[in-house]
Scaffold this active site. Structure first.
Site, PDB file in Angstrom:
ATOM      1  N   GLU A  47     -36.906 -64.860 -27.883  1.00 49.18           N
ATOM      2  CA  GLU A  47     -36.084 -63.635 -28.129  1.00 49.18           C
ATOM      3  C   GLU A  47     -36.861 -62.604 -28.747  1.00 49.18           C
ATOM      4  O   GLU A  47     -36.224 -62.218 -29.861  1.00 49.18           O
ATOM      5  CB  GLU A  47     -34.625 -63.808 -28.560  1.00 49.18           C
ATOM      6  CG  GLU A  47     -33.867 -64.866 -27.411  1.00 49.18           C
ATOM      7  CD  GLU A  47     -32.414 -64.966 -28.077  1.00 49.18           C
ATOM      8  OE1 GLU A  47     -32.169 -64.682 -29.230  1.00 49.18           O
ATOM      9  OE2 GLU A  47     -31.635 -65.618 -27.277  1.00 49.18           O
ATOM     10  N   GLU A  75     -31.738 -69.579 -21.780  1.00 47.20           N
ATOM     11  CA  GLU A  75     -30.371 -69.938 -22.584  1.00 47.20           C
ATOM     12  C   GLU A  75     -29.416 -69.059 -21.652  1.00 47.20           C
ATOM     13  O   GLU A  75     -29.524 -67.980 -21.266  1.00 47.20           O
ATOM     14  CB  GLU A  75     -30.298 -69.350 -23.938  1.00 47.20           C
ATOM     15  CG  GLU A  75     -31.394 -69.904 -24.793  1.00 47.20           C
ATOM     16  CD  GLU A  75     -31.454 -69.400 -26.218  1.00 47.20           C
ATOM     17  OE1 GLU A  75     -30.363 -68.856 -26.594  1.00 47.20           O
ATOM     18  OE2 GLU A  75     -32.375 -69.686 -27.004  1.00 47.20           O
TER      19      GLU A  75
END
Length: 649
Positions: free
Chosen positions: A413, A558
């Site tokens: 991320e 995710e």
């Protein structure tokens, strides 16, 4: 009394029993004077040293009351020196007696960003119980300057004025005597983060800013040396199974497909299990569960890949021969007691292989920190870009001959907002320090130079310019000039600047992250959203076009959440997208202690949440009622088959 002085006294005593002439008496008198002089000199040196030690100890004690955390080693050394100088007969003071009593609250906030009138900070909070008894449940009250908002995990968070109240959740309510637990949040304040005071269950706490006390919540959690097996036993435990065939399980890509060595299309359907990034230095949950049975359970439930979040800092410590202590219940995991944290990871890889599982390390954070994922970039003041590259290189090189590890997720991320400038991750054709495209290509080349066989996962960023020609340098600080998405979920830049791995292009997989409204109320969740509206407003332009246009495969690194509304509707639509298009994915997550999503197991890390598992089971790779693994020789768990026996998609 020294041995030398004992010998002198013995000589004097024996001589005294005989007659002694005057010359001998004079000689002995001279020797005695010398000895007395030496003794006096020694006393003066000892006294001087004692003054210095007392001074050091005093400084250490006074600095411990300051918010900034001091170096524990120097204080312990001072105490040790002081004890050595105590006169005979005086009771020694133990290290435990010098330990600060009561409750200690430590906190850190290394990453911050501006959000309107708020300074947002990724905050980690440690709760250390140095009282005389265990806590069964707790309520933490923090007074914070200009507190405005808080969204946290591993606790129930409530804001009222400048007071933040956090109560425990089921799995971290009990803090043993001498134990600790950690919680985290994204906190909004009107000024730089400052915790003025803290109370735990109504009792005033010592507050420290700096290194946070990590999870160590069981008297048996720490590795002890009382139950060591022999070194030969460790080698035996780490020895890979003879059933495995090395090198036959490497994967590659073709367009939007992932293929095995024979050209058979595969489907990576995995799960996340974190802990190597948080300071636990092994998998979270082993304070309640066994590593062996947990790995077996993941395989038996049909997941064929485990994404393992890790910190670059921990990997680099391993590379230097440093092995931070792994926190787990050593009564439940006795075979781990003779292993360091790296050997435990090696043992996990052996267990994964025995159960037909594959593994994907993920550099989840630069530093070891449960809130490390909130840091925008892949480096910090403590962990440099070179350190980040080194961690990947070292890991790739160490396991280049182990096809249990089939992929590397280069960085979790990358993100940042327009007003954060160089501190925000960007995607263009520059060689800027914050250009994720350039860094990802560089990191990939270093990994593939060590092991050219592994897949490379490249995540997205957070923002991308609406007009790349006018704002390709990201100079605008106006949010209206950018497309936003989840951290790591914006892959719009692939259209204009695709990742180039040169001769290893068939190792590239793009890996977005996507979540539902319980994690954050994004604009595309407004009103009665549908599958079509999500595809139009978010998925297609941010990342699904990559698979649709056959540019490269996708792996959603995710996705997940609570099985309640308003999240369940989004999860159902995401599952449909994955199922209809055979999108590769790793579900978030196995852990019970994921505060904003929950996990596949309940608080004991043993009992599975059957409702959630049955939901996810629909998008696990299955043929004829059997789960399909990614190993050609070893079947996946008790109800799975090998990749060799599978037909393929």
């Amino acid at each position: 009394m020294s041995d030398e002085k004992k010998d002198v006294n013995s000589q004097q005593e024996n001589v005294g029993k005989k007659g002694i002439n005057k010359k001998l008496i004079i000689a002995f008198a001279g020797m005695g004077a010398v000895i007395v002089g030496l003794v006096i000199a020694l006393i003066l040196v000892a006294t001087s040293g004692k003054k210095d030690v007392d001074s050091s100890a005093s400084k250490a004690e006074s600095s411990s009351a300051v918010a900034s955390e001091t170096d524990d080693t120097s204080e312990e050394d001072s105490v040790a020196d002081e004890n050595e100088d105590e006169p005979d007969g005086e009771e020694e003071e133990s290290k435990d007696d010098k330990k600060e009593k009561g409750f200690i609250i430590s906190y850190s906030g290394d990453n911050s960003w501006q959000d309107g009138d708020k300074v947002m900070t990724g905050m980690e909070i440690g709760i250390e119980n140095n009282s005389d008894e265990a806590l069964k449940e707790w309520t933490l009250e923090l007074e914070i300057d200009q507190l405005k908002s808080c969204d946290g995990w591993n606790g129930n968070f409530k804001v009222k004025g400048n007071k933040l109240t956090v109560t425990n959740v089921d799995y971290n309510g009990e803090i043993a005597k001498g134990g600790s637990t950690s919680i985290g949040c994204n906190i909004g304040t009107g000024t730089k983060l400052n915790v003025k005071s803290a109370k735990l269950n109504g009792v005033e706490c010592i507050v420290k800013k700096g290194k946070v006390s990590q999870n160590n919540n069981n008297n048996n959690n720490n590795q002890n040396n009382d139950k060591k097996t022999t070194e030969k036993d460790v080698k035996k435990l780490l020895k890979r199974t003879s059933k495995a065939k090395q090198g036959d399980d490497w994967l590659h890509t073709d367009g939007s497909k992932i293929l095995d060595k024979d050209g058979k299309e595969v489907w990576l359907t995995g799960v996340n299990w974190f802990g190597y990034n948080t300071g636990t230095n092994t998998f979270d949950g082993l304070w309640n569960s066994e590593l062996v049975t947990s790995v077996e359970a993941i395989a038996d439930h049909g997941f064929n890949l485990i994404r393992v979040p890790m910190s670059a800092e921990l990997i680099n410590q391993w590379s230097e021969g440093e092995y931070p202590k792994a926190n787990y219940n050593n009564a439940y995991n006795e075979e781990l007691n003779s292993m360091n944290s790296l050997e435990i990871f090696d043992y996990f890889l052996k267990l994964a292989e025995e159960n037909g599982l594959k593994v994907m390390p993920d550099i989840h954070s630069a530093e070891t920190n449960a809130s490390g994922h909130t840091v925008n970039l892949w480096y910090t003041d403590k962990v440099t870009v070179k350190d980040y590259y080194h961690a990947l290189e070292w890991l790739a090189d160490r396991y280049k001959d182990n096809d249990t590890i089939v992929a590397f997720d280069l960085k979790n991320e990358p993100h940042g907002k327009p007003n954060e400038g160089d501190a925000a991750a960007i995607w263009n054709d520059s060689k800027g320090a914050n250009n994720w495209k350039y860094v990802a290509e560089t990191a990939a080349s270093k990994v593939l130079a060590k092991n050219p066989n592994v897949l490379i996962m490249v995540e997205g960023i957070e923002i991308y310019p609406k007009n790349i020609k006018k704002n390709g340098d990201y100079s605008s600080t106006n949010s209206d000039d950018y497309y936003f998405n989840w951290w790591g979920g914006n892959l719009r830049g692939v259209k204009d600047y695709p990742i180039d791995l040169g001769k290893y292009q068939d190792k590239l997989v793009y890996s977005p992250h996507d979540y539902g409204p319980t994690v954050y109320q994004q604009p595309w969740f407004e009103g009665d959203y549908t599958y079509k509206s999500l595809m139009k407003d978010c998925w297609k332009d941010n990342w699904f076009y990559i698979q649709e246009q056959d540019i490269a495969p996708l792996l959603i690194g995710e996705w997940g959440g609570f099985m309640t509304e308003p999240n369940l509707t989004w999860m159902t639509y995401m599952r449909k997208l994955i199922k209809d298009n055979h999108v590769n994915h790793t579900f978030w997550c196995f852990n019970a202690n994921s505060g904003d999503t929950g996990g596949l197991v309940k608080d004991d890390f043993v009992t599975w949440d059957e409702e959630k598992y049955d939901f996810v089971k629909e998008v696990l790779w299955q043929e004829g009622g059997k789960f399909v693994g990614l190993d050609h020789a070893i079947p996946l768990g008790d109800n799975g088959i090998t990749l060799k026996k599978a037909k393929g998609l």
